[in-house]
Design a protein around this motif. Structure first.
Motif, PDB file in Angstrom:
ATOM      1  N   GLU A  43     -14.631 103.105  11.919  1.00  0.00           N
ATOM      2  CA  GLU A  43     -15.409 101.867  11.881  1.00  0.00           C
ATOM      3  C   GLU A  43     -14.841 100.908  10.837  1.00  0.00           C
ATOM      4  O   GLU A  43     -14.846  99.693  11.029  1.00  0.00           O
ATOM      5  N   GLY A  44     -14.360 101.462   9.736  1.00  0.00           N
ATOM      6  CA  GLY A  44     -13.712 100.624   8.741  1.00  0.00           C
ATOM      7  C   GLY A  44     -12.469  99.954   9.289  1.00  0.00           C
ATOM      8  O   GLY A  44     -12.192  98.782   8.995  1.00  0.00           O
ATOM      9  N   VAL A  45     -11.683 100.684  10.077  1.00  0.00           N
ATOM     10  CA  VAL A  45     -10.499 100.115  10.717  1.00  0.00           C
ATOM     11  C   VAL A  45     -10.888  98.926  11.589  1.00  0.00           C
ATOM     12  O   VAL A  45     -10.263  97.860  11.543  1.00  0.00           O
ATOM     13  N   GLN A  46     -11.923  99.092  12.407  1.00  0.00           N
ATOM     14  CA  GLN A  46     -12.371  98.021  13.289  1.00  0.00           C
ATOM     15  C   GLN A  46     -12.778  96.782  12.518  1.00  0.00           C
ATOM     16  O   GLN A  46     -12.334  95.665  12.816  1.00  0.00           O
ATOM     17  N   LYS A  47     -13.659  96.966  11.549  1.00  0.00           N
ATOM     18  CA  LYS A  47     -14.174  95.817  10.816  1.00  0.00           C
ATOM     19  C   LYS A  47     -13.079  95.112  10.041  1.00  0.00           C
ATOM     20  O   LYS A  47     -13.040  93.879   9.982  1.00  0.00           O
ATOM     21  N   ALA A  48     -12.168  95.874   9.442  1.00  0.00           N
ATOM     22  CA  ALA A  48     -11.074  95.271   8.690  1.00  0.00           C
ATOM     23  C   ALA A  48     -10.209  94.396   9.605  1.00  0.00           C
ATOM     24  O   ALA A  48      -9.797  93.292   9.226  1.00  0.00           O
ATOM     25  N   GLY A  49      -9.924  94.879  10.812  1.00  0.00           N
ATOM     26  CA  GLY A  49      -9.110  94.121  11.744  1.00  0.00           C
ATOM     27  C   GLY A  49      -9.768  92.840  12.203  1.00  0.00           C
ATOM     28  O   GLY A  49      -9.164  91.760  12.158  1.00  0.00           O
ATOM     29  N   TYR A  50     -11.027  92.923  12.620  1.00  0.00           N
ATOM     30  CA  TYR A  50     -11.707  91.743  13.150  1.00  0.00           C
ATOM     31  C   TYR A  50     -12.044  90.724  12.070  1.00  0.00           C
ATOM     32  O   TYR A  50     -11.994  89.509  12.310  1.00  0.00           O
ATOM     33  N   VAL A  51     -12.370  91.187  10.867  1.00  0.00           N
ATOM     34  CA  VAL A  51     -12.630  90.263   9.758  1.00  0.00           C
ATOM     35  C   VAL A  51     -11.381  89.445   9.448  1.00  0.00           C
ATOM     36  O   VAL A  51     -11.439  88.229   9.241  1.00  0.00           O
TER      37      VAL A  51
END
Length: 475
Positions: free
Chosen positions: A331-339
């Motif tokens: 989930e951290g990977v996802q949020k970091a990418g989209y942010v």
């Protein structure tokens, strides 16, 4: 529903049992951590690009012929520099992942081998730059322009190693979330370059007026100074000093060099494809006349400064995604990418509006817009700024999306996608619009934008593909 028990990216596994033992990042926390890295890294990139900007402004005041020649040399050097820099960029995601996993030994090994790789790459690049004059003549550039450009390049080639070494050390410092010193060092280097350019380029304080030669000498000294300053910071900072990067010299480790190149070589090739597209457009501009080439250099150099904002943000995206990968947090990977993509596109919308609004004033930084001798260049450059403004928005998205993919150590597929975008959609469109449809310089730039927009779409699709593939639910 049951969460799929395995998450794998580039043979990196995350078992379901690990998901319950790691913290889930909030959006607010991720935005804060991203900005903590992105602001100093983007500021540092902008400041570093001002070295070329200051060179270009001073070239313009030395005459538009010097501006055209210096611009040709600058974009050629930038293309080769970004290609070589990309080759050592494997340091950043590997350090970030090792930092997330708490592996200090791995960090030290990666950085030392990255410095060796910088030296190995610098030598052939220097030899290539030293013989570019023959290539420029074969590509139809004016002989007088090539002679001036070659004067600049013969000195700038000595900046190749410090720039590559700085990129490696930047990957270390940013990978352990210590990005602010990079900004301070680069800003200091930029101020030094401005003073050096003024003294050596225009012949002040008793020095002879060296023109392009003086600008190149000042810029080369600046790059060496920034590299040595960052190395000194690593030696004295308590956290970084404990890594003992410079305590001993490791011999080349082929296995780790291969790992760095496995990640970095596609990044370098991707940089060559993107900047190669810009370089090719620049050379095509040169065939349309020296005034078109000079106008394009003004637009290009201004766009390059703005481009450094998403480039710096992409480094932050690589670090944040890499750190979450090291912590095994999907989930951290996802949020970091989209942010990162949100901020990349959003910031560049604001910069595009500013550029369109003040385009004439920006041109005035390079040339006297009220001088009739410069009227043709001003007339050509004004509409080009509108095209470049649109380009910057797509650039913001594609660079940060690509940075997120680097954090996942996914570089080979994006390299192929970049080839299709920059040299398929982009360069082909530039040629057709510029020559077949007789749109000249504007057509060449519009085609360039089409390539960058295509790349943005490809990289977002690739990131979503990876994430959706590894977050499937079994009903």
């Amino acid at each position: 529903m049951e969460f799929n028990s395995e998450f794998r990216i580039n043979n990196y596994e995350l078992e379901r049992s690990d998901l319950t033992s790691i913290s889930i990042p909030t959006l607010r926390t991720e935005v804060k951590e991203f900005l903590h890295l992105a602001v100093p890294l983007a500021s540092a990139q902008v400041a570093q690009s001002l070295v070329g900007f200051v060179d270009t402004v001073m070239m313009g005041h030395l005459g538009w012929e010097t501006l055209a020649a210096g611009g040709l040399a600058s974009i050629t050097f930038t293309t080769l520099l970004q290609t070589a820099t990309g080759m050592v960029m494997g340091v950043s995601p590997l350090v970030a992942k090792a930092y997330g996993a708490g592996d200090k030994l791995r960090i030290k090994q990666v950085v030392r081998q990255g410095l060796w790789l910088s030296l190995v790459l610098a030598v052939p690049m220097m030899l290539l730059i030293g013989h570019l004059d023959k290539l420029m003549l074969q590509l139809g550039q004016v002989s007088a322009t090539v002679t001036l450009a070659d004067t600049y390049l013969d000195i700038m080639l000595w900046a190749m190693f410090p720039v590559l070494g700085f990129a490696v050390l930047r990957g270390l410092v940013s990978g352990v979330s210590q990005a602010r010193p990079i900004m301070a060092i680069v800003i200091g280097g930029t101020l030094f370059n401005i003073v050096g350019n003024y003294i050596l380029g225009y012949g002040k304080l008793g020095f002879p007026k060296l023109g392009l030669t003086g600008l190149a000498l000042a810029s080369t000294a600046t790059f060496w100074g920034m590299f040595l300053a960052l190395a000194l910071y690593i030696l004295i900072h308590p956290q970084l000093k404990s890594l003992r990067i410079f305590q001993t010299i490791d011999w080349l480790k082929p296995s780790l060099i291969r790992e760095l190149l496995w990640i970095g070589a596609p990044i370098g090739i991707s940089a060559a494809l993107e900047f190669g597209q810009v370089n090719a457009v620049t050379y095509m501009m040169g065939t349309l006349g020296t005034d078109v080439l000079a106008a394009h250099q003004i637009v290009f150099q201004t766009g390059l400064i703005n481009f450094m904002l998403p480039l710096g943000m992409s480094y932050a995206a690589t670090v944040r995604v890499g750190q979450w990968l090291g912590k095994q947090n999907l989930e951290g990977v996802q949020k970091a990418g989209y942010v990162s993509m949100f901020f990349g596109g959003g910031v560049m919308v604001l910069m595009a509006i500013t550029l369109i609004t003040f385009s004439r004033q920006v041109i005035g930084l390079y040339l006297d817009v009220n001088d009739l001798a410069n009227a043709s260049i001003v007339a050509i450059a004004m509409p080009m700024f509108t095209v470049v403004a649109v380009q910057l928005i797509f650039e913001g998205v594609q660079r940060t999306a690509y940075g997120a993919l680097q954090g996942l150590q996914d570089t080979r597929v994006p390299m192929l996608l970049g080839f299709l975008a920059f040299w398929g959609a982009g360069l082909l469109s530039s040629y057709m619009l510029g020559y077949s449809f007789n749109l000249g310089g504007m057509g060449l730039l519009i085609g360039e934008v089409m390539g960058i927009a295509t790349a943005a779409g490809f990289f977002i699709w690739r990131f979503r593909q990876l994430i959706s593939k590894y977050t499937t639910f079994d009903c």
